[in-house]
Design an enzyme around this catalytic site. Structure first.
Site, PDB file in Angstrom:
ATOM      1  N   TYR A 169       2.865  11.381   2.459  1.00  0.00           N
ATOM      2  CA  TYR A 169       3.476   9.934   2.445  1.00  0.00           C
ATOM      3  C   TYR A 169       4.518   9.928   3.694  1.00  0.00           C
ATOM      4  O   TYR A 169       4.628   9.110   4.451  1.00  0.00           O
ATOM      5  CB  TYR A 169       3.981   9.597   0.979  1.00  0.00           C
ATOM      6  CG  TYR A 169       4.520   8.204   0.753  1.00  0.00           C
ATOM      7  CD1 TYR A 169       3.888   6.963   0.771  1.00  0.00           C
ATOM      8  CD2 TYR A 169       6.011   7.674   1.195  1.00  0.00           C
ATOM      9  CE1 TYR A 169       4.173   5.847   0.688  1.00  0.00           C
ATOM     10  CE2 TYR A 169       6.570   6.472   1.076  1.00  0.00           C
ATOM     11  CZ  TYR A 169       5.507   5.494   0.926  1.00  0.00           C
ATOM     12  OH  TYR A 169       5.926   4.174   0.911  1.00  0.00           O
ATOM     13  N   LYS A 173       4.537   7.802   6.993  1.00  0.00           N
ATOM     14  CA  LYS A 173       5.712   6.828   7.340  1.00  0.00           C
ATOM     15  C   LYS A 173       6.444   7.308   8.524  1.00  0.00           C
ATOM     16  O   LYS A 173       6.934   6.254   9.499  1.00  0.00           O
ATOM     17  CB  LYS A 173       6.543   6.596   6.141  1.00  0.00           C
ATOM     18  CG  LYS A 173       6.041   5.838   4.939  1.00  0.00           C
ATOM     19  CD  LYS A 173       5.519   4.634   5.273  1.00  0.00           C
ATOM     20  CE  LYS A 173       4.867   4.127   3.905  1.00  0.00           C
ATOM     21  NZ  LYS A 173       4.153   2.579   4.120  1.00  0.00           N
TER      22      LYS A 173
HETATM   23  P1  NAD Z   1       1.555  -1.816  -4.067  1.00  0.00           P
HETATM   24  O1  NAD Z   1       0.865  -0.639  -4.742  1.00  0.00           O
HETATM   25  O2  NAD Z   1       1.733  -2.994  -5.014  1.00  0.00           O
HETATM   26  O3  NAD Z   1       0.553  -2.450  -2.953  1.00  0.00           O
HETATM   27  C1  NAD Z   1      -0.011  -1.656  -1.951  1.00  0.00           C
HETATM   28  C2  NAD Z   1      -1.226  -2.680  -1.688  1.00  0.00           C
HETATM   29  O4  NAD Z   1      -2.021  -1.865  -0.753  1.00  0.00           O
HETATM   30  C3  NAD Z   1      -2.056  -2.695  -2.933  1.00  0.00           C
HETATM   31  O5  NAD Z   1      -2.259  -4.297  -3.115  1.00  0.00           O
HETATM   32  C4  NAD Z   1      -3.120  -1.879  -2.691  1.00  0.00           C
HETATM   33  O6  NAD Z   1      -4.488  -2.355  -3.312  1.00  0.00           O
HETATM   34  C5  NAD Z   1      -3.245  -1.988  -1.019  1.00  0.00           C
HETATM   35  N1  NAD Z   1      -4.271  -0.969  -0.601  1.00  0.00           N
HETATM   36  C6  NAD Z   1      -4.263   0.275  -0.924  1.00  0.00           C
HETATM   37  N2  NAD Z   1      -5.158   0.856  -0.150  1.00  0.00           N
HETATM   38  C7  NAD Z   1      -5.780  -0.175   0.513  1.00  0.00           C
HETATM   39  C8  NAD Z   1      -6.611  -0.079   1.503  1.00  0.00           C
HETATM   40  N3  NAD Z   1      -7.386   0.878   1.921  1.00  0.00           N
HETATM   41  N4  NAD Z   1      -7.113  -1.263   2.307  1.00  0.00           N
HETATM   42  C9  NAD Z   1      -6.453  -2.247   1.872  1.00  0.00           C
HETATM   43  N5  NAD Z   1      -5.749  -2.419   1.162  1.00  0.00           N
HETATM   44  C10 NAD Z   1      -5.276  -1.347   0.324  1.00  0.00           C
HETATM   45  O7  NAD Z   1       2.978  -1.359  -3.762  1.00  0.00           O
HETATM   46  P2  NAD Z   1       4.099  -2.070  -2.824  1.00  0.00           P
HETATM   47  O8  NAD Z   1       5.107  -1.284  -3.178  1.00  0.00           O
HETATM   48  O9  NAD Z   1       3.903  -3.558  -2.784  1.00  0.00           O
HETATM   49  O10 NAD Z   1       3.555  -1.309  -1.570  1.00  0.00           O
HETATM   50  C11 NAD Z   1       3.361  -2.089  -0.022  1.00  0.00           C
HETATM   51  C12 NAD Z   1       3.866  -1.358   1.075  1.00  0.00           C
HETATM   52  O11 NAD Z   1       5.409  -0.971   0.876  1.00  0.00           O
HETATM   53  C13 NAD Z   1       3.109   0.005   1.067  1.00  0.00           C
HETATM   54  O12 NAD Z   1       2.863   0.384   2.508  1.00  0.00           O
HETATM   55  C14 NAD Z   1       4.231   1.099   0.674  1.00  0.00           C
HETATM   56  O13 NAD Z   1       4.029   2.536   1.257  1.00  0.00           O
HETATM   57  C15 NAD Z   1       5.577   0.450   1.129  1.00  0.00           C
HETATM   58  N6  NAD Z   1       6.906   0.932   0.474  1.00  0.00           N
HETATM   59  C16 NAD Z   1       6.998   0.554  -0.952  1.00  0.00           C
HETATM   60  C17 NAD Z   1       8.254   1.024  -1.499  1.00  0.00           C
HETATM   61  C18 NAD Z   1       8.507   0.455  -2.968  1.00  0.00           C
HETATM   62  O14 NAD Z   1       9.412   1.175  -3.459  1.00  0.00           O
HETATM   63  N7  NAD Z   1       7.832  -0.133  -3.652  1.00  0.00           N
HETATM   64  C19 NAD Z   1       9.145   1.525  -0.695  1.00  0.00           C
HETATM   65  C20 NAD Z   1       8.897   1.886   0.663  1.00  0.00           C
HETATM   66  C21 NAD Z   1       7.828   1.591   1.203  1.00  0.00           C
END
Ligand code: NAD
Length: 271
Positions: A169, A173
């Protein structure tokens, strides 16, 4: 600088949001719709959730379509954009948001776990950004936006902070950060803006284990100087600003939305 309609800063524009059937993608899609954009709600496997989001947006008078695609598969990304263009005729904004975690200590990490996370988080964002740039290049400039197109890459504080047990991960990033900057450098003369958002700990399904019990939440809060876990709305407002003309002179930047998590909080009391 001409006036931006602050209530509807994306009025008449179109936006594709990947991974939008949950978490931050969902809230970004809803927020962009209330800001006036027609939105493409990309989902991987949760079609019911995506349909519900689209119906909700339409009930509120907005425009939306649900679009299935695995962003890590080149052909699927081609069809995703083709279907989006059929629906809305042009694309003004891409929020490359889809991302996954498959955690393990490095010694126990299977190469499939390494590859899948790189495939979705890094290659997936590249494929979508490349397709968006191709569309921006081919379409007429929008009367609704100063930029020819805007791309927002959903990164993480882990583009900066190493993360033991999550090497795939963190590597994805970190790579994303330089991909975003390189694309910004390459496309600025075409008036395409490419920026990143680096969320800290945001309350979404991806990190439920980190906040689902009071003990886990207390541990997490030690890392957040601002004293609360972030909500998807915090990120959606940042995305809205980066997508709108209010940030028209901003490209190649990462906006940290992290309550100070990247400020080395463990140094707070070290004089
Ligand atoms: P989440 O799991 O709700 O969202 C991720 C989404 O990506 C899901 O809807 C999932 O179905 C979709 N997904 C996964 N694989 C896929 C693919 N191959 N094709 C299309 N869609 C796909 O979690 P989130 O926290 O909303 O994550 C969104 C983004 O934010 C991600 O890139 C994550 O790395 C980043 N992020 C999240 C956090 C946090 O604390 N939640 C922090 C930093 C970064």
């Amino acid at each position: 600088m001409s006036k931006v309609d602050r209530e509807h800063p994306l009025q008449g524009q179109t936006a594709l949001i990947t991974g939008a059937s949950s978490g931050m993608g969902e809230v970004v899609a809803r927020r962009f719709a209330t800001a006036g954009a027609a939105v493409g709600v990309n989902y991987h496997s949760h079609s019911e959730a995506a349909t519900k989001i689209v119906e909700g947006i339409k009930r509120n008078g907005g425009k939306a379509v649900a679009l299935q695609a695995d962003v890590s598969a080149e052909e699927k990304v081609h069809s995703l954009f083709a279907t989006f263009m059929e629906a809305f005729g042009r694309i003004d904004i891409l929020v490359a948001n889809a991302g996954i975690q498959m955690d393990a200590p490095a010694a126990e990490m299977a190469v499939e776990q390494w590859r899948r996370v790189l495939d979705v988080n890094l290659t997936g964002q590249f494929l979508c950004a490349r397709e968006a740039i191709r569309c921006f290049d081919q379409q007429k400039p929008s009367p609704r936006s100063k930029a020819a197109g805007k791309i927002i890459c959903m990164s993480s504080v882990h583009q900066l902070i190493p993360w033991a047990g999550h090497v795939n991960y963190a590597a994805s990033k970190g790579g994303l950060m330089l991909m975003m900057k390189t694309l910004a450098q390459e496309t600025a003369q075409k008036r395409i803006r490419v920026n990143g958002i680096a969320p800290g700990a945001i309350r979404t399904p991806i990190n439920r284990a980190a906040w689902k019990t009071p003990e886990a939440e207390a541990d997490l809060l030690k890392l957040i100087p601002y004293g609360r876990i972030g909500e998807p709305e915090d990120v959606a407002e940042a995305a809205l600003w980066l997508a709108s003309d209010l940030s028209d002179y901003v490209t190649g930047a990462t906006l940290f939305v992290d309550g100070g998590m990247a400020l080395y909080p463990e140094f707070r009391d070290a004089g």
